[in-house]
Design a protein around this motif. Sequence first.
Motif, mmCIF file in Angstrom:
data_model
loop_
_atom_site.group_PDB
_atom_site.id
_atom_site.type_symbol
_atom_site.label_atom_id
_atom_site.label_comp_id
_atom_site.label_asym_id
_atom_site.label_seq_id
_atom_site.Cartn_x
_atom_site.Cartn_y
_atom_site.Cartn_z
ATOM 1 N N LEU A 127 -20.041 53.530 -57.136
ATOM 2 C CA LEU A 127 -20.527 54.414 -58.194
ATOM 3 C C LEU A 127 -21.763 53.857 -58.896
ATOM 4 C CD1 LEU A 127 -17.112 55.564 -59.707
ATOM 5 C CD2 LEU A 127 -18.585 56.785 -58.126
ATOM 6 N N LEU A 136 -24.518 62.166 -53.850
ATOM 7 C CA LEU A 136 -23.474 63.007 -54.450
ATOM 8 C C LEU A 136 -24.090 64.210 -55.164
ATOM 9 C CD1 LEU A 136 -20.573 63.653 -55.287
ATOM 10 C CD2 LEU A 136 -20.740 61.907 -57.055
ATOM 11 N N LEU B 47 -14.905 60.207 -54.993
ATOM 12 C CA LEU B 47 -15.580 61.490 -55.264
ATOM 13 C C LEU B 47 -15.246 61.987 -56.667
ATOM 14 C CD1 LEU B 47 -15.259 63.819 -52.131
ATOM 15 C CD2 LEU B 47 -17.274 62.639 -53.002
ATOM 16 N N ARG B 48 -13.965 61.933 -57.002
ATOM 17 C CA ARG B 48 -13.565 62.445 -58.319
ATOM 18 C C ARG B 48 -14.243 61.640 -59.429
ATOM 19 N NH1 ARG B 48 -7.624 64.173 -59.638
ATOM 20 N NH2 ARG B 48 -8.531 66.065 -58.767
ATOM 21 N N ALA B 49 -14.198 60.335 -59.299
ATOM 22 C CA ALA B 49 -14.818 59.496 -60.333
ATOM 23 C C ALA B 49 -16.329 59.731 -60.381
ATOM 24 C CB ALA B 49 -14.514 58.028 -60.045
ATOM 25 N N GLY B 50 -16.933 59.903 -59.212
ATOM 26 C CA GLY B 50 -18.378 60.106 -59.142
ATOM 27 C C GLY B 50 -18.804 61.405 -59.794
ATOM 28 N N VAL B 51 -18.069 62.474 -59.515
ATOM 29 C CA VAL B 51 -18.409 63.771 -60.094
ATOM 30 C C VAL B 51 -18.280 63.710 -61.610
ATOM 31 C CG1 VAL B 51 -17.682 66.181 -60.264
ATOM 32 C CG2 VAL B 51 -17.834 65.095 -58.041
ATOM 33 N N LYS B 52 -17.229 63.057 -62.080
ATOM 34 C CA LYS B 52 -17.057 62.945 -63.534
ATOM 35 C C LYS B 52 -18.175 62.119 -64.149
ATOM 36 C CE LYS B 52 -12.365 64.012 -64.497
ATOM 37 N NZ LYS B 52 -11.480 64.254 -63.388
ATOM 38 N N GLN B 53 -18.547 61.062 -63.463
ATOM 39 C CA GLN B 53 -19.604 60.189 -63.978
ATOM 40 C C GLN B 53 -20.922 60.951 -64.110
ATOM 41 O OE1 GLN B 53 -20.094 56.138 -62.268
ATOM 42 N NE2 GLN B 53 -22.164 56.753 -61.771
ATOM 43 N N ILE B 54 -21.200 61.789 -63.121
ATOM 44 C CA ILE B 54 -22.479 62.507 -63.131
ATOM 45 C C ILE B 54 -22.476 63.667 -64.130
ATOM 46 C CG2 ILE B 54 -23.999 63.997 -61.777
ATOM 47 C CD1 ILE B 54 -23.266 62.466 -59.343
ATOM 48 N N LEU B 55 -21.379 64.408 -64.154
ATOM 49 C CA LEU B 55 -21.431 65.696 -64.846
ATOM 50 C C LEU B 55 -20.720 65.782 -66.180
ATOM 51 C CD1 LEU B 55 -20.953 68.199 -61.892
ATOM 52 C CD2 LEU B 55 -23.071 67.440 -62.954
ATOM 53 N N ARG B 56 -19.806 64.863 -66.416
ATOM 54 C CA ARG B 56 -19.035 65.053 -67.634
ATOM 55 C C ARG B 56 -19.613 64.215 -68.764
ATOM 56 N NH1 ARG B 56 -12.713 64.120 -67.512
ATOM 57 N NH2 ARG B 56 -12.336 66.331 -67.479
ATOM 58 N N PRO B 57 -19.923 64.872 -69.881
ATOM 59 C CA PRO B 57 -20.433 64.095 -71.002
ATOM 60 C C PRO B 57 -19.349 63.133 -71.482
ATOM 61 C CG PRO B 57 -19.943 66.335 -71.672
ATOM 62 C CD PRO B 57 -19.753 66.287 -70.199
ATOM 63 N N LEU B 67 -25.206 55.572 -66.726
ATOM 64 C CA LEU B 67 -26.274 55.435 -65.737
ATOM 65 C C LEU B 67 -27.611 55.172 -66.409
ATOM 66 C CD1 LEU B 67 -25.413 58.462 -63.467
ATOM 67 C CD2 LEU B 67 -25.112 56.070 -62.914
ATOM 68 N N ARG B 72 -29.869 59.846 -64.080
ATOM 69 C CA ARG B 72 -29.157 60.977 -64.665
ATOM 70 C C ARG B 72 -29.480 62.266 -63.919
ATOM 71 N NH1 ARG B 72 -30.057 59.456 -71.006
ATOM 72 N NH2 ARG B 72 -29.174 57.384 -70.766
#
Lengths: 200, 91
Positions: A127, A136, B47-57, B67, B72
Amino acid sequence: VPNAASKQIDFPVLVDELGDYLYNYAKRYFRDDALAEDLVQETFLAAVRTAEGFRGESSPKTWLVSILRHKIIDQIRSQARARSADLSQAETETEYKVFFGERDGYDDEWTIERSPMDWTANPQSVLEQKAFVGALQQCLSNLSERLRQIFLLREIEDCLIADIAAQLGMTETNVRVTLHRARVLLRDCIELSWLKAGST
Amino acid sequence: MISCKVASQLMSKAMDEKLSWRETIALKAHLAVCDLCRKFQKHLVVLRAGVKQILRPSSNDAGNKALPPDDRAAIEKLPDEAKNRIKQLIS
């Protein structure tokens, strides 16, 4: 009589402060810029109408996002009604043939070309990799709008399968199939653009 | 023995719901002998952690704080025209 919290809300300032954020939030679900703009506009209009109910218990941002989320789900639902919502079983099976096939005499095993690869032992270090995060982001936007919407409702909004099914008028089985497809496609796309890109 | 395809469906399902005991046993038996599916399972978590990292405030409202700025998600601006229109509508 407006309560103290609602009297203090300066909506035009909030448009400047949170407009971009809300717009980006909506854009994750819809590629259509004009539609995303409309949803932000409707969010503010609804906020002004219901401002008296806002007691300042959450931040204006949290409040506006919760309004926007409802607008987003309403919009996804009405889109779902307008088109034939789900991919046919046959189409899904055709798509899966890329990933699952006969191998060593067994059916529906990972195909050699698309077998999951070693990412790394430590998820956190993945990550932190710029290339992974970039892949991603790209792969998320490559998903069809429909798959992405349902995947994000689950992953970002933490909606339950039963709720997504009820909200969007799908069967629970169909929601599960959709989420599985999104994950298989996303995982594969990331591997192609992150790990395999350099090696070919 | 279930196939990799069925195993992957169960692994996906397990990200969202509790599996039945029957499903759990079938999946465990498959994972015990399938290295590829064990990888798939790990990837789902990333994947789940990555999506949350990118999109969730994050909870402190700072957005993608974890990041560096250039990583960002690209921020798109709500066009000024739209902002002005909204301001007019709500004032």
